[in-house]
Design an enzyme around this catalytic site. Structure first.
Site, PDB file in Angstrom:
ATOM      1  N   PHE A 158      -2.613 -11.403  -0.848  1.00  0.00           N
ATOM      2  CA  PHE A 158      -3.756 -12.212  -0.412  1.00  0.00           C
ATOM      3  C   PHE A 158      -4.611 -12.705  -1.581  1.00  0.00           C
ATOM      4  O   PHE A 158      -5.313 -13.708  -1.455  1.00  0.00           O
ATOM      5  CB  PHE A 158      -4.648 -11.398   0.550  1.00  0.00           C
ATOM      6  CG  PHE A 158      -5.656 -10.516  -0.148  1.00  0.00           C
ATOM      7  CD1 PHE A 158      -6.948 -10.966  -0.415  1.00  0.00           C
ATOM      8  CD2 PHE A 158      -5.319  -9.234  -0.555  1.00  0.00           C
ATOM      9  CE1 PHE A 158      -7.866 -10.162  -1.073  1.00  0.00           C
ATOM     10  CE2 PHE A 158      -6.228  -8.425  -1.211  1.00  0.00           C
ATOM     11  CZ  PHE A 158      -7.512  -8.888  -1.471  1.00  0.00           C
ATOM     12  N   LYS A 182       7.326 -15.377   2.183  1.00  0.00           N
ATOM     13  CA  LYS A 182       6.450 -14.822   3.219  1.00  0.00           C
ATOM     14  C   LYS A 182       5.050 -14.691   2.620  1.00  0.00           C
ATOM     15  O   LYS A 182       4.747 -13.734   1.925  1.00  0.00           O
ATOM     16  CB  LYS A 182       6.973 -13.461   3.675  1.00  0.00           C
ATOM     17  CG  LYS A 182       6.527 -13.040   5.095  1.00  0.00           C
ATOM     18  CD  LYS A 182       5.052 -12.795   5.271  1.00  0.00           C
ATOM     19  CE  LYS A 182       4.586 -11.527   4.595  1.00  0.00           C
ATOM     20  NZ  LYS A 182       3.113 -11.269   4.895  1.00  0.00           N
ATOM     21  N   SER A 235       0.085  -3.586  -2.813  1.00  0.00           N
ATOM     22  CA  SER A 235      -0.363  -2.219  -3.076  1.00  0.00           C
ATOM     23  C   SER A 235       0.799  -1.353  -3.550  1.00  0.00           C
ATOM     24  O   SER A 235       1.971  -1.617  -3.257  1.00  0.00           O
ATOM     25  CB  SER A 235      -0.965  -1.612  -1.808  1.00  0.00           C
ATOM     26  OG  SER A 235       0.054  -1.367  -0.846  1.00  0.00           O
ATOM     27  N   CYS A 290      -5.186  -7.345  -9.953  1.00  0.00           N
ATOM     28  CA  CYS A 290      -4.628  -6.195 -10.655  1.00  0.00           C
ATOM     29  C   CYS A 290      -4.969  -6.214 -12.136  1.00  0.00           C
ATOM     30  O   CYS A 290      -4.797  -5.210 -12.822  1.00  0.00           O
ATOM     31  CB  CYS A 290      -3.113  -6.126 -10.456  1.00  0.00           C
ATOM     32  SG  CYS A 290      -2.227  -7.542 -11.145  1.00  0.00           S
ATOM     33  N   GLU A 395      -7.449   2.548  -7.163  1.00  0.00           N
ATOM     34  CA  GLU A 395      -7.696   1.115  -7.268  1.00  0.00           C
ATOM     35  C   GLU A 395      -8.696   0.708  -6.186  1.00  0.00           C
ATOM     36  O   GLU A 395      -8.392   0.751  -4.988  1.00  0.00           O
ATOM     37  CB  GLU A 395      -6.396   0.333  -7.106  1.00  0.00           C
ATOM     38  CG  GLU A 395      -6.575  -1.159  -7.291  1.00  0.00           C
ATOM     39  CD  GLU A 395      -5.276  -1.931  -7.158  1.00  0.00           C
ATOM     40  OE1 GLU A 395      -5.020  -2.810  -7.988  1.00  0.00           O
ATOM     41  OE2 GLU A 395      -4.513  -1.633  -6.223  1.00  0.00           O
TER      42      GLU A 395
END
Length: 495
Positions: A158, A182, A235, A290, A395
């Site tokens: 996202f 996707k 993730s 990230c 995180e």
């Protein structure tokens, strides 16, 4: 400053792009909401297994002819796509801001980085060349050729809805494979617009397909025998699951997971340049990347620490928050209420474990413009943090700076290397010796020296170590070419 015009003006139900056709999904329909305004801007399908199967079949059908297309001809399609992306640069960037919430400058940077990957992939005629050796034995030559494998699945996140699928897709296509993309169902408009430009560029039907959805689509990709490999960014738990599933079915996989980046501040750093770099590192994209700074590790005595943190807190408090389509805004909202509450939970966890709040972003946010507070958070600074705290280990993926002190660079490196993750640690110093020692010893796939966002250019791999990024190969550049091809060794005797 006045708001830029929104590119998405009407709510439409997004379609899948399968076999060169735009088709309605039979799955559940969900709202796509602008996190700044809380207005519904589109409706996205949660597609069915039959629909992902149809996309894979379309890609398999297109593959034989696409593979036989000369690399230089495949590159011409990418050149045309690059031209269209340049022509629609501003629209594509504003779509990202409208559906994600990031500032328009951040979206423009994302668009540029995505286009750069298309540009690099245009060089595929040379990127696919293999080595050749003659006379490996009397009258015998040997060489390597690179060949495509078939159909690849690309699962996007996202936080960078436009760019991250372009870390993979141009290289997959350039090398002769077909793809099924996707996108995240939270931000489907960017990849939909990209697919429209792919269609306009004239790619053969079935070469590039897009199926929107959730877990059903992902599982369908992981288990489908017609898919040769998967690329994923998201993730770490999901990355681990994807590796396990792909390992069980023999698929190639690049699964890029989470991060917890240390920004090490030495007392000899250039403070006037370091503090602005930290603002974009920790609070750019509202901390939802990230490559964001997470733990600020300061080396030095109390005098340096207090002076440096006074500057950091003062600069952070002046960050302008609001709708990313306002060009004066420096930080937009986080993407949704669930993510906002998760971030707040980490702040409160840190406080319970002994962290001290220097700047608190949890309350009413001073937002530029008249917008609901629903997804807005202010930047937060937590001091008195130690590496064992949850806020220093996990995180957070939000605008939170956890400040840790270290006695010297050795201790700072040990702290960074003690992290579960190894994505993008950085050091700020004016010492060449410090810089060299840090980059030599720190366990991290990307290392920054006086740079807060360690984003490699498209012709370098986007790499990582430990739990940040799994596997041997990474996205972008030459490593992506290697991932999307199989080397074939040819040995010939000359009679």
């Amino acid at each position: 400053m006045a708001l830029l015009e929104e590119p998405i003006k009407e709510v439409r139900t997004i379609q899948n792009f399968i076999g060169g056709e735009w088709v309605d999904s039979q799955g559940e329909i969900r709202d796509v909401v602008n996190p700044a305004t809380q207005k519904t801007i589109a409706k996205v399908p949660i597609s069915t297994k039959d629909e992902i199967d149809a996309a894979v079949e379309a890609a398999k059908e297109a593959y034989p002819d696409w593979r036989r297309t000369a690399p230089v001809s495949r590159a011409r399609y990418l050149f045309r796509l690059k031209e269209l992306l340049e022509e629609n640069f501003e629209e594509v960037s504003r779509i990202q801001t409208q559906e994600h919430g990031k500032t328009i400058d951040e979206s423009r940077g994302e668009t540029r980085r995505g286009i750069e990957n298309v540009e690099v992939a245009c060089g595929i005629p040379t990127l696919m060349q293999g080595p050749y050796s003659e006379d490996i034995a009397p009258g015998i030559d040997e060489w390597i050729i690179r060949q495509p494998l078939g159909v690849f699945g690309i699962i996007g996140p996202f936080n960078f809805p436009f760019m991250i699928p372009l870390w993979s897709a141009p290289y997959a296509l350039a090398t002769g494979n077909c793809v099924v993309v996707k996108p995240s169902s939270e931000v489907p408009n960017s990849q939909t617009r990209l697919a429209e430009l792919v269609d306009e560029a004239g790619f053969p039907p079935g070469v590039w397909n897009v199926v929107h959805g959730g877990r059903t689509v992902v599982n369908g990709m992981l288990d489908h025998p017609g898919i040769e490999g998967i690329t994923f960014v998201g993730s770490t738990p999901t990355a681990q699951l994807i590796y396990e599933r792909c390992g069980a079915t023999g698929k190639r996989v690049i699964a890029q997971g989470g991060a917890k980046n240390y920004m090490v501040i030495m007392p000899d750093c250039d403070v006037l340049r370091t503090i602005p770099a930290l603002m974009t590192s920790f609070f750019g994209n509202a901390g939802q990347r990230c490559l964001s700074g997470a733990n600020l590790c300061i080396v030095g005595d109390d005098k340096f620490y207090n002076s440096f943190m006074d500057g950091v807190a003062d600069t952070t408090s002046k960050i302008i928050i609001g709708n990313g389509l306002d060009e004066s805004v420096q930080m937009g909202p986080v993407h949704d209420t669930e993510k906002r509450e998760r971030i707040i939970g980490y702040i409160e966890s840190g406080i319970k474990q002994g962290a001290k709040v220097r700047l608190d972003g949890r309350g009413k946010v001073n937002v530029t413009g008249d917008y609901p507070q629903t997804c807005f958070l202010g930047p937060t600074i937590l001091e008195n943090v130690n590496p064992d705290m949850k806020c220093a280990q996990d995180e957070i993926f939000g605008p939170v700076m956890s400040v840790i002190r270290a006695k010297n660079m050795d201790e700072a490196i040990d702290m960074a290397n003690g992290s579960t993750f190894g994505n993008a640690h950085a050091i700020f110093t004016s010492s060449g010796n410090n810089a060299r020692e840090f980059q030599y010893r720190v366990v991290s796939g990307n290392v920054g020296i006086n740079i807060g966002i360690v984003a490699p250019m498209a012709w370098f791999p986007f790499s990582g170590m430990k739990n940040s990024f799994y596997g041997i190969l990474h996205t972008q550049g030459q490593e992506a070419v290697r991932f999307f091809t199989e080397s074939k060794v040819v040995i010939q005797r000359w009679f």
